[in-house]
Scaffold this motif. Structure first.
Motif, PDB file in Angstrom:
ATOM      1  N   SER A   1      -1.634 -44.126   1.419  1.00  0.00           N
ATOM      2  CA  SER A   1      -1.182 -45.274   0.617  1.00  0.00           C
ATOM      3  C   SER A   1       0.023 -44.793  -0.185  1.00  0.00           C
ATOM      4  O   SER A   1       0.025 -43.683  -0.725  1.00  0.00           O
ATOM      5  CB  SER A   1      -2.277 -45.761  -0.329  1.00  0.00           C
ATOM      6  OG  SER A   1      -3.387 -46.250   0.392  1.00  0.00           O
TER       7      SER A   1
ATOM      8  N   ARG B   1      -1.031 -49.283   2.654  1.00  0.00           N
ATOM      9  CA  ARG B   1      -2.389 -48.873   2.286  1.00  0.00           C
ATOM     10  C   ARG B   1      -3.160 -48.367   3.507  1.00  0.00           C
ATOM     11  O   ARG B   1      -3.164 -49.002   4.561  1.00  0.00           O
ATOM     12  CB  ARG B   1      -3.157 -50.057   1.662  1.00  0.00           C
ATOM     13  CG  ARG B   1      -2.533 -50.580   0.377  1.00  0.00           C
ATOM     14  CD  ARG B   1      -3.303 -51.781  -0.193  1.00  0.00           C
ATOM     15  NE  ARG B   1      -3.344 -52.900   0.724  1.00  0.00           N
ATOM     16  CZ  ARG B   1      -2.333 -53.746   0.901  1.00  0.00           C
ATOM     17  NH1 ARG B   1      -1.203 -53.590   0.234  1.00  0.00           N
ATOM     18  NH2 ARG B   1      -2.438 -54.754   1.744  1.00  0.00           N
ATOM     19  N   ASN B   2      -3.783 -47.205   3.332  1.00  0.00           N
ATOM     20  CA  ASN B   2      -4.723 -46.643   4.322  1.00  0.00           C
ATOM     21  C   ASN B   2      -4.117 -46.549   5.728  1.00  0.00           C
ATOM     22  O   ASN B   2      -4.733 -46.956   6.716  1.00  0.00           O
ATOM     23  CB  ASN B   2      -6.007 -47.485   4.372  1.00  0.00           C
ATOM     24  CG  ASN B   2      -6.698 -47.534   3.023  1.00  0.00           C
ATOM     25  OD1 ASN B   2      -6.770 -46.533   2.309  1.00  0.00           O
ATOM     26  ND2 ASN B   2      -7.192 -48.712   2.655  1.00  0.00           N
TER      27      ASN B   2
ATOM     28  N   ASN C   1      -4.953 -41.789   6.213  1.00  0.00           N
ATOM     29  CA  ASN C   1      -5.312 -42.683   5.099  1.00  0.00           C
ATOM     30  C   ASN C   1      -4.257 -42.702   3.981  1.00  0.00           C
ATOM     31  O   ASN C   1      -4.572 -42.612   2.795  1.00  0.00           O
ATOM     32  CB  ASN C   1      -6.667 -42.283   4.510  1.00  0.00           C
ATOM     33  CG  ASN C   1      -7.787 -42.432   5.505  1.00  0.00           C
ATOM     34  OD1 ASN C   1      -7.792 -43.351   6.323  1.00  0.00           O
ATOM     35  ND2 ASN C   1      -8.747 -41.520   5.464  1.00  0.00           N
TER      36      ASN C   1
ATOM     37  N   LYS D   1       2.915 -46.934  -9.439  1.00  0.00           N
ATOM     38  CA  LYS D   1       1.499 -46.882  -9.070  1.00  0.00           C
ATOM     39  C   LYS D   1       1.077 -48.083  -8.226  1.00  0.00           C
ATOM     40  O   LYS D   1      -0.114 -48.332  -8.034  1.00  0.00           O
ATOM     41  CB  LYS D   1       0.648 -46.795 -10.335  1.00  0.00           C
ATOM     42  CG  LYS D   1       0.834 -45.488 -11.096  1.00  0.00           C
ATOM     43  CD  LYS D   1      -0.100 -45.409 -12.294  1.00  0.00           C
ATOM     44  CE  LYS D   1       0.084 -44.084 -13.026  1.00  0.00           C
ATOM     45  NZ  LYS D   1      -0.820 -43.964 -14.202  1.00  0.00           N
TER      46      LYS D   1
ATOM     47  N   LEU E   1       0.435 -41.965  -2.860  1.00  0.00           N
ATOM     48  CA  LEU E   1      -0.541 -42.258  -3.914  1.00  0.00           C
ATOM     49  C   LEU E   1      -1.935 -41.788  -3.521  1.00  0.00           C
ATOM     50  O   LEU E   1      -2.702 -41.307  -4.357  1.00  0.00           O
ATOM     51  CB  LEU E   1      -0.540 -43.759  -4.206  1.00  0.00           C
ATOM     52  CG  LEU E   1       0.815 -44.364  -4.640  1.00  0.00           C
ATOM     53  CD1 LEU E   1       0.695 -45.867  -4.799  1.00  0.00           C
ATOM     54  CD2 LEU E   1       1.322 -43.715  -5.912  1.00  0.00           C
ATOM     55  N   GLU E   2      -2.252 -41.957  -2.225  1.00  0.00           N
ATOM     56  CA  GLU E   2      -3.520 -41.462  -1.684  1.00  0.00           C
ATOM     57  C   GLU E   2      -3.278 -41.035  -0.243  1.00  0.00           C
ATOM     58  O   GLU E   2      -2.381 -41.538   0.421  1.00  0.00           O
ATOM     59  CB  GLU E   2      -4.603 -42.553  -1.712  1.00  0.00           C
ATOM     60  CG  GLU E   2      -5.054 -42.957  -3.097  1.00  0.00           C
ATOM     61  CD  GLU E   2      -6.136 -44.027  -3.044  1.00  0.00           C
ATOM     62  OE1 GLU E   2      -6.656 -44.288  -1.941  1.00  0.00           O
ATOM     63  OE2 GLU E   2      -6.458 -44.596  -4.102  1.00  0.00           O
ATOM     64  N   GLY E   3      -4.128 -40.106   0.240  1.00  0.00           N
ATOM     65  CA  GLY E   3      -4.029 -39.691   1.629  1.00  0.00           C
ATOM     66  C   GLY E   3      -3.188 -38.435   1.816  1.00  0.00           C
ATOM     67  O   GLY E   3      -2.713 -37.822   0.846  1.00  0.00           O
ATOM     68  N   HIS E   4      -2.961 -38.069   3.100  1.00  0.00           N
ATOM     69  CA  HIS E   4      -2.301 -36.802   3.417  1.00  0.00           C
ATOM     70  C   HIS E   4      -1.457 -36.952   4.684  1.00  0.00           C
ATOM     71  O   HIS E   4      -1.760 -37.766   5.558  1.00  0.00           O
ATOM     72  CB  HIS E   4      -3.337 -35.695   3.632  1.00  0.00           C
ATOM     73  CG  HIS E   4      -4.358 -35.602   2.539  1.00  0.00           C
ATOM     74  ND1 HIS E   4      -4.155 -34.885   1.383  1.00  0.00           N
ATOM     75  CD2 HIS E   4      -5.590 -36.172   2.418  1.00  0.00           C
ATOM     76  CE1 HIS E   4      -5.210 -35.000   0.595  1.00  0.00           C
ATOM     77  NE2 HIS E   4      -6.108 -35.768   1.202  1.00  0.00           N
TER      78      HIS E   4
END
Length: 488
Positions: A274, A284-285, A272, A279, A320-323
């Motif tokens: 992003s 994404r995802n 997931n 920013k 920004l998000e996820g791993h």
């Protein structure tokens, strides 16, 4: 008309001749393809025609080049620019602004057209070259293919009599190549003279009138297009030429690591994710798994997020998000940088040393000299060991960057358009080396629009669209049609 009379040329600092006794006439309205192996003199010949030699690149010249009856060497650069427009292999090298609108307008503003004429030309250029979606953007935020489109639009706006296109499709997706086809055909209908250097040949089959083949700086063939594009495969390969017909079926080549049966344990796990700039997410995802020994192509249209994904995998972009996990351990930026290495689409960003050999050892301690020699020999760069990287052709620079990637001893290797500017022989050498790296247990990612290359080396394709992962499939005979539609 372009007339080249007995031209020989040697770059300053070069040990041998880069062009040798070249004679060529190009009639008004002709569309000519210059073909040949990387480093054979194609780009140098374009520089002779557009005056960059001797006005910018120094060296020893014999012979003359005439454009519309004028000796290019005696013309001012602004006079040449009014008649000749050039789209370079590396579009970044011809930009003067930081935003797309200003770049398109730059040439015609310098020609001092009235404001109303500027508006008409700008509007017409945007419509006819299909770059409306790129207006108002920062040039440095564009993908390589998007930069290529803006470079073409900026030249198109000037409406020169002669167009010189140096590897114009190198960074373009399949849709953009079809648009380029239409644009070249439109230029022909307008009676423009067009000279193209290109390794990606299939899309020019119905366009060019003649094909000039260069070898070691000499003209060694002058073919009507109808004769050139029906050369048998054996002859084509012997001459170092890429795919001539988009309908040809190519065999899929697999490395021994890809042929082994059984389920492979996941080594790299992207969950997931992003990522983007500041920013603003560009991708994404994104989620997928990869195993040691896999060679994974990353495909999709220009601006789909391919390079951003690649940069994120090797720690050049902040998540920004996820791993991202490697062998069960989560990777932070520095750890991704330590594990991954990326060969950029624009290789000038990563060439720093004063010779080819020193570039291969730059920043690497204890590198084996014999290994450097073996890699350079496999990539046909052993004769250039003491040459400064800036003096190499575009294809030779690409091979040098690939060589450094081979030597860096990282576990995750990412190649962004590694066959841009490469002939058939060089492409196959890169394929062999990438297979070797996969068989050593590395994970390989390749951002590519190159169908021929993907068929020869990839075993799997990730398809990106609008920043998201849309498809993930193994390359097989059954998925050939998908591949063809995606990359051709």
């Amino acid at each position: 008309m372009v007339i080249i009379k007995n031209i020989s040329f040697r770059y300053k600092g070069s040990s041998g001749l880069n062009l040798q006794n070249v004679n060529l006439e190009v009639q008004d309205g002709e569309c000519i393809l210059l073909s040949g192996r990387s480093g054979c003199g194609k780009t140098t010949l374009l520089r002779m025609i557009n005056g960059l030699i001797p006005h910018y690149y120094e060296g020893e010249i014999e012979g003359q080049v005439f454009v519309n009856g004028n000796d290019v060497e005696k013309m001012k650069m602004y006079e040449i620019a009014e008649q000749i427009g050039t789209v370079y292999q590396n579009p970044r090298s011809q930009f003067f602004n930081i935003d797309t609108d200003s770049e398109i307008l730059f040439g015609i503003e310098n020609m001092a057209y009235p404001r109303e004429e500027l508006k008409v030309r700008f509007t017409g250029t945007v419509k006819e070259t299909g770059v409306k979606n790129l207006l108002g953007k920062n040039l440095f935020h564009l993908s390589g293919g998007e930069k290529q489109k803006i470079a073409f639009a900026s030249v198109y706006a000037m409406q020169p009599d002669i167009y010189l296109l140096d590897e114009p499709s190198a960074n373009l997706d399949a849709h953009a190549v079809k648009r380029l086809q239409k644009q070249i055909c439109a230029l022909k209908r307008l009676g423009k003279t067009i000279i193209i250097t290109e390794h990606r040949l299939y899309y020019l089959k119905e366009i060019v009138d003649r094909v000039i083949r260069l070898e070691e700086g000499r003209v060694c063939g002058d073919y009507p297009a109808s004769d050139f594009f029906v050369l048998p495969d054996e002859t084509r390969v012997q001459k170092g030429l890429r795919l001539l017909d988009r309908n040809a079926e190519l065999p899929f080549q697999k490395s021994s690591s890809q042929k082994k049966s059984g389920h492979k344990k996941c080594t790299l796990d992207v969950v997931n994710v992003s990522a983007g700039y500041k920013k603003n997410p560009v991708i994404r995802n994104i989620s997928f798994e990869a195993s040691e020994g896999e060679i994974i192509g990353i495909a999709g249209h220009n601006g789909a997020g391919k390079s951003t994904l690649a940069e994120t995998l090797c720690g050049l972009n902040r998540i920004l998000e996820g791993h991202i996990f490697y062998k069960g351990n989560e990777l932070k930026e520095k750890q991704r940088c330590a594990l991954g290495y990326m060969v950029f689409q624009d290789v000038d960003y990563e060439l720093f040393a004063d010779s080819v050999r020193n570039e291969c050892a730059y920043g690497m301690s204890g590198i084996d000299a014999g290994k450097i020699s073996r890699i350079l020999e496999k990539l046909n760069l052993d004769d250039y060991e003491e040459c400064h990287p800036a003096l190499l052709s575009g294809g030779q620079k690409q091979r040098l960057a690939v060589a450094v990637g081979m030597l860096c001893n990282k576990k995750i290797l990412i190649f962004d358009e590694p066959t841009s500017g490469l002939d058939y022989d060089s492409m196959m050498r890169v394929c062999d080396l990438i297979r070797m790296l996969a068989e050593e247990g590395n994970i390989i990612f390749i951002v590519t629009h190159d169908y021929e290359f993907a068929c020869n080396v990839c075993n799997r394709i990730l398809v990106m669209d609008q920043g998201q992962l849309k498809e993930d499939y193994e390359i097989t005979v059954k998925t050939r049609k998908k591949m063809t539609e995606l990359l051709l």
